[in-house]
Design a protein around this motif. Structure first.
Motif, PDB file in Angstrom:
ATOM      1  N   THR A  80       0.760  -1.177  -0.055  1.00 54.49           N
ATOM      2  CA  THR A  80      -0.046   0.102  -0.093  1.00 54.49           C
ATOM      3  C   THR A  80       0.840   1.193  -0.094  1.00 54.49           C
ATOM      4  O   THR A  80       2.121   1.174   0.143  1.00 54.49           O
ATOM      5  N   ARG A  81       0.279   2.625  -0.023  1.00 56.79           N
ATOM      6  CA  ARG A  81       0.885   3.631  -0.102  1.00 56.79           C
ATOM      7  C   ARG A  81       1.395   3.982   1.426  1.00 56.79           C
ATOM      8  O   ARG A  81       0.318   3.915   2.372  1.00 56.79           O
ATOM      9  N   TYR A  82       2.496   4.543   1.682  1.00 49.40           N
ATOM     10  CA  TYR A  82       2.904   4.991   2.866  1.00 49.40           C
ATOM     11  C   TYR A  82       2.482   6.460   3.141  1.00 49.40           C
ATOM     12  O   TYR A  82       3.015   7.516   2.930  1.00 49.40           O
ATOM     13  N   ARG A  83       1.110   6.317   3.867  1.00 45.74           N
ATOM     14  CA  ARG A  83       0.568   7.544   4.450  1.00 45.74           C
ATOM     15  C   ARG A  83      -0.525   7.063   5.309  1.00 45.74           C
ATOM     16  O   ARG A  83      -1.118   6.038   5.207  1.00 45.74           O
ATOM     17  N   GLY A  84      -1.157   8.186   6.091  1.00 49.99           N
ATOM     18  CA  GLY A  84      -2.325   7.821   6.870  1.00 49.99           C
ATOM     19  C   GLY A  84      -2.174   6.610   7.779  1.00 49.99           C
ATOM     20  O   GLY A  84      -1.066   6.578   8.636  1.00 49.99           O
ATOM     21  N   VAL A  85      -2.982   5.586   7.613  1.00 50.10           N
ATOM     22  CA  VAL A  85      -2.918   4.648   8.478  1.00 50.10           C
ATOM     23  C   VAL A  85      -1.756   3.941   8.627  1.00 50.10           C
ATOM     24  O   VAL A  85      -1.230   3.268   9.384  1.00 50.10           O
ATOM     25  N   ALA A  86      -1.236   3.617   7.308  1.00 49.93           N
ATOM     26  CA  ALA A  86       0.077   2.908   7.009  1.00 49.93           C
ATOM     27  C   ALA A  86       1.264   3.346   7.754  1.00 49.93           C
ATOM     28  O   ALA A  86       1.890   2.731   8.469  1.00 49.93           O
ATOM     29  N   ARG A  87       1.310   4.878   7.695  1.00 47.59           N
ATOM     30  CA  ARG A  87       2.275   5.430   8.635  1.00 47.59           C
ATOM     31  C   ARG A  87       2.231   5.173   9.950  1.00 47.59           C
ATOM     32  O   ARG A  87       3.171   4.846  10.941  1.00 47.59           O
ATOM     33  N   THR A  88       0.928   5.369  10.531  1.00 46.43           N
ATOM     34  CA  THR A  88       0.605   4.872  12.026  1.00 46.43           C
ATOM     35  C   THR A  88       1.141   3.466  12.536  1.00 46.43           C
ATOM     36  O   THR A  88       1.591   3.321  13.529  1.00 46.43           O
ATOM     37  N   LEU A  89       0.709   2.635  11.657  1.00 47.72           N
ATOM     38  CA  LEU A  89       1.004   1.247  11.631  1.00 47.72           C
ATOM     39  C   LEU A  89       2.520   1.027  11.829  1.00 47.72           C
ATOM     40  O   LEU A  89       3.009   0.364  12.632  1.00 47.72           O
ATOM     41  N   VAL A  90       3.366   1.585  10.723  1.00 48.72           N
ATOM     42  CA  VAL A  90       4.791   1.347  10.936  1.00 48.72           C
ATOM     43  C   VAL A  90       5.424   2.129  12.282  1.00 48.72           C
ATOM     44  O   VAL A  90       6.200   1.288  12.819  1.00 48.72           O
ATOM     45  N   ALA A  91       4.848   3.133  12.413  1.00 52.63           N
ATOM     46  CA  ALA A  91       5.451   3.799  13.830  1.00 52.63           C
ATOM     47  C   ALA A  91       5.032   2.886  15.032  1.00 52.63           C
ATOM     48  O   ALA A  91       5.894   2.594  15.958  1.00 52.63           O
ATOM     49  N   GLY A  92       4.015   2.301  15.003  1.00 50.49           N
ATOM     50  CA  GLY A  92       3.354   1.587  16.120  1.00 50.49           C
ATOM     51  C   GLY A  92       4.235  -0.051  16.172  1.00 50.49           C
ATOM     52  O   GLY A  92       4.794  -0.414  17.364  1.00 50.49           O
ATOM     53  N   LEU A  93       4.515  -0.389  15.121  1.00 46.21           N
ATOM     54  CA  LEU A  93       5.376  -1.515  14.849  1.00 46.21           C
ATOM     55  C   LEU A  93       6.946  -1.174  15.201  1.00 46.21           C
ATOM     56  O   LEU A  93       7.679  -1.925  15.991  1.00 46.21           O
ATOM     57  N   LYS A  94       7.479  -0.235  14.709  1.00 47.56           N
ATOM     58  CA  LYS A  94       8.849   0.058  15.119  1.00 47.56           C
ATOM     59  C   LYS A  94       9.072   0.578  16.469  1.00 47.56           C
ATOM     60  O   LYS A  94       9.912   0.191  16.942  1.00 47.56           O
ATOM     61  N   TYR A  95       8.435   1.602  16.689  1.00 45.95           N
ATOM     62  CA  TYR A  95       8.883   2.619  17.805  1.00 45.95           C
ATOM     63  C   TYR A  95       7.995   2.111  19.063  1.00 45.95           C
ATOM     64  O   TYR A  95       8.533   2.348  20.169  1.00 45.95           O
ATOM     65  N   SER A  96       6.915   1.545  18.983  1.00 48.31           N
ATOM     66  CA  SER A  96       6.143   1.098  20.269  1.00 48.31           C
ATOM     67  C   SER A  96       6.276  -0.413  20.573  1.00 48.31           C
ATOM     68  O   SER A  96       5.902  -0.903  21.605  1.00 48.31           O
ATOM     69  N   GLY A  97       7.067  -1.110  19.604  1.00 49.09           N
ATOM     70  CA  GLY A  97       7.389  -2.421  19.902  1.00 49.09           C
ATOM     71  C   GLY A  97       6.080  -3.475  19.695  1.00 49.09           C
ATOM     72  O   GLY A  97       6.238  -4.431  20.367  1.00 49.09           O
ATOM     73  N   TRP A  98       5.048  -2.938  19.030  1.00 48.21           N
ATOM     74  CA  TRP A  98       3.931  -3.969  19.150  1.00 48.21           C
ATOM     75  C   TRP A  98       4.060  -4.916  17.995  1.00 48.21           C
ATOM     76  O   TRP A  98       3.557  -4.558  16.686  1.00 48.21           O
ATOM     77  N   ARG A  99       4.923  -5.895  17.996  1.00 48.97           N
ATOM     78  CA  ARG A  99       5.066  -6.953  16.964  1.00 48.97           C
ATOM     79  C   ARG A  99       4.011  -7.515  16.239  1.00 48.97           C
ATOM     80  O   ARG A  99       4.172  -7.845  15.089  1.00 48.97           O
ATOM     81  N   HIS A 100       2.753  -7.588  17.117  1.00 51.65           N
ATOM     82  CA  HIS A 100       1.432  -8.190  16.499  1.00 51.65           C
ATOM     83  C   HIS A 100       1.355  -7.435  15.238  1.00 51.65           C
ATOM     84  O   HIS A 100       0.322  -7.753  14.472  1.00 51.65           O
ATOM     85  N   LEU A 101       1.704  -6.013  15.077  1.00 49.05           N
ATOM     86  CA  LEU A 101       1.321  -5.351  14.089  1.00 49.05           C
ATOM     87  C   LEU A 101       1.928  -5.815  12.716  1.00 49.05           C
ATOM     88  O   LEU A 101       1.473  -5.137  11.440  1.00 49.05           O
ATOM     89  N   ALA A 102       2.621  -6.475  12.785  1.00 50.88           N
ATOM     90  CA  ALA A 102       3.333  -7.020  11.677  1.00 50.88           C
ATOM     91  C   ALA A 102       2.210  -7.753  10.757  1.00 50.88           C
ATOM     92  O   ALA A 102       2.487  -8.122   9.631  1.00 50.88           O
ATOM     93  N   GLU A 103       1.365  -8.459  11.520  1.00 46.88           N
ATOM     94  CA  GLU A 103       0.111  -9.171  10.941  1.00 46.88           C
ATOM     95  C   GLU A 103      -0.757  -8.156   9.979  1.00 46.88           C
ATOM     96  O   GLU A 103      -0.778  -9.051   8.871  1.00 46.88           O
TER      97      GLU A 103
END
Ligand SMILES: [Zn+2]
Ligand SMILES: [Zn+2]
Length: 240
Positions: A80-103
Motif C-alpha cells: 500500500t501507499r505510505y501515508r495515513g493509517v500505514a504510517r501510524t501502523l509502521v510507527a506502532g510496529l517500529k517504535y512502540s514495539g507492538w510486534r503483532h502489528l506485523a500481521e
C-alpha cells in the motif's frame, strides 16, 4: 510513586478496551491495533504502474527513474501507499514495539506477492546489531514471519548489516544510495538463496536504495531473482 503510577496505568489498560491507534475508535480485541474502517484504507497501489518496481504512474511502464539504476534481477512490489493509517501502523510496529502489528502488514502485502513473482524464500532486510539491540527486534523479520505463515514460505536471515547507516529520511536519491552502498553482506543461510526467487522484506521503501544494496549480495550468492516486498511505498519524492 512512579511505580504506583505505572501500576495504575497498567490497571487502566487492563480495564479499558484499547482504542484504534489511528482514529481512536474503541476496539473489540485486547491489543492495540486498528478499527476495520482504518484497516480498509490500506488499499492496493494503482495497477497503472512501472512493471518492474510498482511505482504508480511512471513516465513509461517499461522504464522509470526509480528503478533505472537497480541491479539486474531486482524488481519490487508494495502492499500500500505510505501515508495515513500505514504510517501510524509502521510507527506502532517500529517504535512502540507492538510486534503483532506485523500481521496487518502481511495481510496487506499478501495479494501483491501472490502474483507472477513465485517467491520461494523470504529474507528480511536486517538491522545493524546495535539498532536491533536498541529496538529489541527487527520489524522486517516480524513482517517476514507473518508473511511466511500466511503464504507458507520459509524465512531466512540470509543477510547481515555490516555497518550502521543513518536514517534515509530527508536524503536525496544519490545520498540514499551512497548511505547504504555496501552495507549488507550474505550470512551463512544465503546459500539457500542460490537458485531461488527471493522475497526481500522491508517495512517501507522510498527510492529503493536499501532494497538495491541488500539485493546485491543475494544475487551474488546465486539468487535467481529478488523481489523487494515492502509493506508500504513512499513515493511523493518521485513526482517532485
Ligand atoms: Zn480507526
Ligand atoms: Zn520502476
Amino acid at each position: 510513586m512512579d511505580r504506583i503510577a505505572s501500576l495504575g496505568a497498567r490497571l487502566v489498560d487492563l480495564l479499558l478496551p484499547p482504542l484504534c491507534l489511528h482514529c481512536g475508535a474503541a476496539l473489540s480485541g485486547a491489543r492495540p491495533g486498528f478499527c476495520p474502517g482504518c484497516l480498509a484504507t490500506l488499499a492496493p497501489l494503482s495497477p497503472v504502474a512501472c512493471r518492474r518496481c510498482g511505482l504508480p504512474r511512471p513516465g513509461s511502464p517499461d522504464s522509470c527513474g526509480r528503478c533505472g539504476g537497480w541491479p539486474e534481477g531486482l524488481s519490487a512490489v508494495a502492499g500500500t501507499r505510505y501515508r495515513g493509517v500505514a504510517r501510524t501502523l509502521v510507527a506502532g510496529l517500529k517504535y512502540s514495539g507492538w510486534r503483532h502489528l506485523a500481521e496487518p502488514c502481511a495481510v496487506t502485502m499478501a495479494d501483491a506477492l501472490t502474483g507472477p513473482a513465485r517467491i520461494e524464500l523470504l529474507v528480511p532486510v536486517p538491522l545493524h546489531p546495535a539498532r536491533r539491540r536498541e529496538r529489541g527486534f527487527n520489524q522486517s523479520r516480524a513482517i517476514a514471519d507473518a508473511l511466511g505463515r500466511r503464504l507458507d514460505l520459509p524465512v531466512e536471515d540470509a543477510l547481515v548489516r555490516e555497518r550502521p547507516t543513518t536514517s534515509q529520511v530527508g536524503l536525496g536519491r544519490a545520498a540514499r544510495r551512497a548511505n547504504v552502498a555496501g552495507a549488507f553482506l550474505p550470512a551463512p543461510p544465503a546459500r539457500r538463496a542460490a537458485g531461488a526467487v527471493v522475497g526481500l522484506v522491508d517495512d517501507v521503501a522510498t527510492s529503493g536504495a536499501t532494497l538495491a544494496a541488500a539485493a546485491e549480495p543475494l544475487l551474488e550468492s546465486g539468487a535467481r531473482a529478488v523481489v523487494g516486498a515492502t509493506f508500504a511505498l513512499a513515493f511523493e519524492f518521485a513526482y517532485r
